[in-house]
Design a protein around this motif. Structure first.
Motif, PDB file in Angstrom:
ATOM      1  N   UNK A 139       0.830  -1.215   0.000  1.00 51.49           N
ATOM      2  CA  UNK A 139       0.000   0.000   0.000  1.00 51.49           C
ATOM      3  C   UNK A 139       0.862   1.263   0.000  1.00 51.49           C
ATOM      4  N   UNK A 140       1.919   1.267   0.787  1.00 49.09           N
ATOM      5  CA  UNK A 140       2.812   2.431   0.817  1.00 49.09           C
ATOM      6  C   UNK A 140       3.421   2.667  -0.559  1.00 49.09           C
ATOM      7  N   UNK A 141       3.883   1.597  -1.190  1.00 45.08           N
ATOM      8  CA  UNK A 141       4.485   1.738  -2.517  1.00 45.08           C
ATOM      9  C   UNK A 141       3.459   2.203  -3.552  1.00 45.08           C
ATOM     10  N   UNK A 142       2.239   1.723  -3.438  1.00 49.95           N
ATOM     11  CA  UNK A 142       1.176   2.159  -4.354  1.00 49.95           C
ATOM     12  C   UNK A 142       0.868   3.645  -4.165  1.00 49.95           C
ATOM     13  N   UNK A 143       0.737   4.077  -2.922  1.00 49.59           N
ATOM     14  CA  UNK A 143       0.403   5.479  -2.650  1.00 49.59           C
ATOM     15  C   UNK A 143       1.516   6.416  -3.103  1.00 49.59           C
ATOM     16  N   UNK A 182      -2.438   9.417   4.839  1.00 45.44           N
ATOM     17  CA  UNK A 182      -2.513   8.475   5.960  1.00 45.44           C
ATOM     18  C   UNK A 182      -3.851   7.742   5.978  1.00 45.44           C
ATOM     19  N   UNK A 183      -4.907   8.445   5.648  1.00 45.26           N
ATOM     20  CA  UNK A 183      -6.222   7.803   5.566  1.00 45.26           C
ATOM     21  C   UNK A 183      -6.216   6.729   4.482  1.00 45.26           C
ATOM     22  N   UNK A 184      -5.611   7.070   3.344  1.00 46.65           N
ATOM     23  CA  UNK A 184      -5.554   6.133   2.219  1.00 46.65           C
ATOM     24  C   UNK A 184      -4.654   4.942   2.521  1.00 46.65           C
ATOM     25  N   UNK A 185      -3.720   5.121   3.423  1.00 45.49           N
ATOM     26  CA  UNK A 185      -2.856   4.026   3.857  1.00 45.49           C
ATOM     27  C   UNK A 185      -3.573   3.142   4.871  1.00 45.49           C
ATOM     28  N   UNK A 186      -4.138   3.757   5.889  1.00 46.09           N
ATOM     29  CA  UNK A 186      -4.676   3.003   7.032  1.00 46.09           C
ATOM     30  C   UNK A 186      -6.015   2.325   6.762  1.00 46.09           C
TER      31      UNK A 186
END
Length: 157
Positions: A50-54, A140-144
């Motif tokens: 997810x981090x890499x995608x964002x 952060x919302x999009x990550x969590x």
């Protein structure tokens, strides 16, 4: 006591920010829960992916991150200049990589005819999306949120 990000983020002062996201319910994000013996290590890949995608969507660079058993840390660099340089079309393309957008924003990208009101609406969306693409809270919302949904589903909550 924790304060809302909007009261402590000042991109004029620095583009670098350290953020932390914690789990609730004394749940495990990843690792082995010593009290139950359950292994949640596979969730680390959820966070990594997810981090890499964002990082490909937002105008925010990932300087470093660490995934702990019940929380994660990320060091972010907001690249506001990058977002300002994106054309309107590029803003929509970036946004649609991670979010649905609207019927009108999709029509705009397909270069379909839009009336004046529809075009004004698309321009308002572009302005809002450009802001969100440099917003740490949106990042952060999009990550969590998706990780929490997957963990809750797995934990049957």
């Amino acid at each position: 006591m924790a304060r809302p990000r909007q009261t402590i983020v000042s991109l004029e002062d620095t583009p670098y920010y350290h953020c932390c996201s914690r789990v609730v319910r004394k749940a495990f994000l990843c690792g082995i829960d010593n009290s139950t013996g359950e292994n949640f290590e596979h969730r680390r890949e959820w966070v990594d992916s997810r981090i890499l995608e964002l990082a490909t969507i937002f105008a925010i660079d990932i300087c470093a991150y660490a995934v702990m058993s019940n929380h994660l840390h990320v060091v972010l660099k907001v690249d506001a200049d990058k977002a300002k340089q994106w054309s309107d079309k590029e803003v929509l393309i970036q946004w649609h990589k991670g979010f649905k957008g609207t019927l009108l924003t999709h029509k705009y990208l397909k270069e379909e005819d839009l009336n004046q009101f529809e075009l004004q609406t698309v321009n308002e969306c572009i302005t809002e999306y450009r802001k969100r693409l440099i917003d740490i809270s949106w990042f952060m919302r999009s990550l969590s949120e998706p990780i929490a949904r997957m963990a809750n589903k797995e934990d049957k909550y």
